[in-house]
Each structure stands twice: as structure tokens, then as C-alpha cells.
Motif scaffolding. Structure first.
Motif, PDB file in Angstrom:
ATOM      1  N   PRO A  34       0.827  -1.209   0.000  1.00  0.00           N
ATOM      2  CA  PRO A  34       0.000   0.000   0.000  1.00  0.00           C
ATOM      3  C   PRO A  34       0.862   1.260   0.000  1.00  0.00           C
ATOM      4  N   SER A  35       0.465   2.213  -0.797  1.00  0.00           N
ATOM      5  CA  SER A  35       1.177   3.490  -0.854  1.00  0.00           C
ATOM      6  C   SER A  35       0.164   4.596  -1.123  1.00  0.00           C
ATOM      7  N   HIS A  36       0.519   5.785  -0.739  1.00  0.00           N
ATOM      8  CA  HIS A  36      -0.378   6.926  -0.911  1.00  0.00           C
ATOM      9  C   HIS A  36      -0.347   7.405  -2.362  1.00  0.00           C
ATOM     10  N   PRO A  37      -1.486   7.828  -2.883  1.00  0.00           N
ATOM     11  CA  PRO A  37      -1.495   8.382  -4.244  1.00  0.00           C
ATOM     12  C   PRO A  37      -0.764   9.725  -4.262  1.00  0.00           C
ATOM     13  N   ARG A  38      -0.264  10.081  -5.432  1.00  0.00           N
ATOM     14  CA  ARG A  38       0.462  11.341  -5.593  1.00  0.00           C
ATOM     15  C   ARG A  38      -0.422  12.329  -6.351  1.00  0.00           C
ATOM     16  N   PHE A  39      -0.593  13.503  -5.790  1.00  0.00           N
ATOM     17  CA  PHE A  39      -1.410  14.550  -6.388  1.00  0.00           C
ATOM     18  C   PHE A  39      -0.486  15.628  -6.949  1.00  0.00           C
ATOM     19  N   SER A  40      -0.790  16.105  -8.147  1.00  0.00           N
ATOM     20  CA  SER A  40      -0.029  17.215  -8.720  1.00  0.00           C
ATOM     21  C   SER A  40      -0.947  18.027  -9.627  1.00  0.00           C
ATOM     22  N   ILE A  41      -0.618  19.285  -9.782  1.00  0.00           N
ATOM     23  CA  ILE A  41      -1.373  20.175 -10.668  1.00  0.00           C
ATOM     24  C   ILE A  41      -0.616  20.247 -11.982  1.00  0.00           C
ATOM     25  N   THR A  42      -1.267  19.820 -13.069  1.00  0.00           N
ATOM     26  CA  THR A  42      -0.590  19.800 -14.370  1.00  0.00           C
ATOM     27  C   THR A  42      -0.750  21.108 -15.123  1.00  0.00           C
ATOM     28  N   SER A  43      -1.861  21.793 -14.920  1.00  0.00           N
ATOM     29  CA  SER A  43      -2.033  23.095 -15.576  1.00  0.00           C
ATOM     30  C   SER A  43      -2.930  23.978 -14.722  1.00  0.00           C
ATOM     31  N   ALA A  44      -2.701  25.245 -14.843  1.00  0.00           N
ATOM     32  CA  ALA A  44      -3.513  26.233 -14.135  1.00  0.00           C
ATOM     33  C   ALA A  44      -3.710  27.427 -15.060  1.00  0.00           C
ATOM     34  N   SER A  45      -4.914  27.956 -15.065  1.00  0.00           N
ATOM     35  CA  SER A  45      -5.181  29.121 -15.905  1.00  0.00           C
ATOM     36  C   SER A  45      -6.105  30.083 -15.165  1.00  0.00           C
ATOM     37  N   ILE A  46      -5.871  31.357 -15.401  1.00  0.00           N
ATOM     38  CA  ILE A  46      -6.735  32.398 -14.850  1.00  0.00           C
ATOM     39  C   ILE A  46      -7.676  32.819 -15.967  1.00  0.00           C
ATOM     40  N   ILE A  47      -8.954  32.595 -15.760  1.00  0.00           N
ATOM     41  CA  ILE A  47      -9.948  32.874 -16.800  1.00  0.00           C
ATOM     42  C   ILE A  47     -10.327  34.356 -16.792  1.00  0.00           C
ATOM     43  N   THR A  48     -10.661  34.875 -15.607  1.00  0.00           N
ATOM     44  CA  THR A  48     -10.976  36.300 -15.498  1.00  0.00           C
ATOM     45  C   THR A  48     -10.227  36.877 -14.310  1.00  0.00           C
ATOM     46  N   LEU A  49      -9.859  38.134 -14.432  1.00  0.00           N
ATOM     47  CA  LEU A  49      -9.181  38.857 -13.362  1.00  0.00           C
ATOM     48  C   LEU A  49      -9.769  40.258 -13.323  1.00  0.00           C
ATOM     49  N   GLN A  50     -10.552  40.532 -12.296  1.00  0.00           N
ATOM     50  CA  GLN A  50     -11.245  41.809 -12.213  1.00  0.00           C
ATOM     51  C   GLN A  50     -10.886  42.503 -10.901  1.00  0.00           C
ATOM     52  N   PRO A  51     -10.133  43.595 -10.968  1.00  0.00           N
ATOM     53  CA  PRO A  51      -9.837  44.337  -9.737  1.00  0.00           C
ATOM     54  C   PRO A  51     -11.059  45.145  -9.292  1.00  0.00           C
ATOM     55  N   THR A  52     -11.302  45.137  -8.016  1.00  0.00           N
ATOM     56  CA  THR A  52     -12.361  45.955  -7.414  1.00  0.00           C
ATOM     57  C   THR A  52     -11.681  46.900  -6.425  1.00  0.00           C
ATOM     58  N   PRO A  53     -12.396  47.878  -5.912  1.00  0.00           N
ATOM     59  CA  PRO A  53     -11.745  48.826  -4.991  1.00  0.00           C
ATOM     60  C   PRO A  53     -11.151  48.167  -3.738  1.00  0.00           C
ATOM     61  N   SER A  54     -11.739  47.080  -3.259  1.00  0.00           N
ATOM     62  CA  SER A  54     -11.251  46.497  -2.005  1.00  0.00           C
ATOM     63  C   SER A  54     -10.563  45.141  -2.189  1.00  0.00           C
ATOM     64  N   ALA A  55     -10.699  44.518  -3.357  1.00  0.00           N
ATOM     65  CA  ALA A  55     -10.120  43.181  -3.544  1.00  0.00           C
ATOM     66  C   ALA A  55      -9.956  42.900  -5.032  1.00  0.00           C
ATOM     67  N   ILE A  56      -9.487  41.690  -5.328  1.00  0.00           N
ATOM     68  CA  ILE A  56      -9.362  41.239  -6.706  1.00  0.00           C
ATOM     69  C   ILE A  56     -10.252  40.013  -6.872  1.00  0.00           C
ATOM     70  N   SER A  57     -11.082  40.031  -7.895  1.00  0.00           N
ATOM     71  CA  SER A  57     -11.963  38.903  -8.179  1.00  0.00           C
ATOM     72  C   SER A  57     -11.365  38.101  -9.336  1.00  0.00           C
ATOM     73  N   THR A  58     -11.245  36.791  -9.161  1.00  0.00           N
ATOM     74  CA  THR A  58     -10.679  35.949 -10.213  1.00  0.00           C
ATOM     75  C   THR A  58     -11.517  34.702 -10.410  1.00  0.00           C
ATOM     76  N   ALA A  59     -11.390  34.134 -11.594  1.00  0.00           N
ATOM     77  CA  ALA A  59     -11.928  32.814 -11.895  1.00  0.00           C
ATOM     78  C   ALA A  59     -10.764  31.994 -12.433  1.00  0.00           C
TER      79      ALA A  59
END
Length: 102
Positions: free
Chosen positions: A34-59
Motif C-alpha cells: 500500500p502506498s499513498h497516491p500522488r497529487f499534482s497540478i498539471t495546468s492552471a489558468s486564470i480565466i478572469t481577473l477583475q480588480p475591485t476597490p477592495s479586492a481582486i476577483s478571479t476565476a
């Protein structure tokens, strides 16, 4: 004397049963490894990036790769709790429930 002999036989039988269970457990461990599965992120993308006065909204969208190093057994994740993104130990996204997978 018969009582002593009966106890001795019962103790020997119990010891043999315990030894047999231990050997079976060792064989199963050596076969399946028995062994633990290995998790990794193969790709990441930012779909939307919207700055607001108090924070940043992203998808964002991530592709998660799960590798099971054990070829003889599979793992079924039927109740994965949730996933969220964190930065320096602080969650920065709300939790999203994950679908079951094998």
C-alpha cells in the motif's frame, strides 16, 4: 493434570492461529504494497481577473493529476470533501465539493 494439559493445548492453538494471521497479513502487505497516491497540478489558468476597490476577483481553472503508484489495487474516492486554494496557510477561495472518482 488434565486441566493443565487442556490449557497448554488451547494456548498453543491460539499462538498458532495468531502466527498464521500474522503471516497472512505480511504476505498481503508484501503483495499489495500500500502506498499513498500522488497529487499534482498539471495546468492552471486564470480565466478572469477583475480588480475591485477592495479586492481582486478571479476565476481560475486547475487540472489535477492523481497517480496511484500501486498497479495491483485501485482506490475509490467516493466522498472527497472539498478543494480550495490557500496561500501561506490562509484559504483564498471558497471550498468546492469534488466529484467521486476511481
Amino acid at each position: 493434570m488434565p486441566n493443565y494439559r487442556c490449557r497448554r493445548v488451547l494456548c498453543l492453538m491460539f499462538f498458532r492461529l495468531l502466527l498464521l494471521a500474522g503471516v497472512n497479513a505480511l504476505v498481503l502487505y508484501l503483495v499489495y504494497r500500500p502506498s499513498h497516491p500522488r497529487f499534482s497540478i498539471t495546468s492552471a489558468s486564470i480565466i478572469t481577473l477583475q480588480p475591485t476597490p477592495s479586492a481582486i476577483s478571479t476565476a481560475m481553472q486547475f487540472t489535477l493529476r492523481i497517480r496511484n503508484p500501486n498497479n495491483r489495487a485501485s482506490v475509490a474516492y467516493d466522498r472527497l470533501a472539498a478543494a480550495y486554494a490557500a496561500h501561506r496557510g490562509q484559504p483564498i477561495t471558497p471550498s468546492v465539493p469534488l466529484l467521486p472518482l476511481v
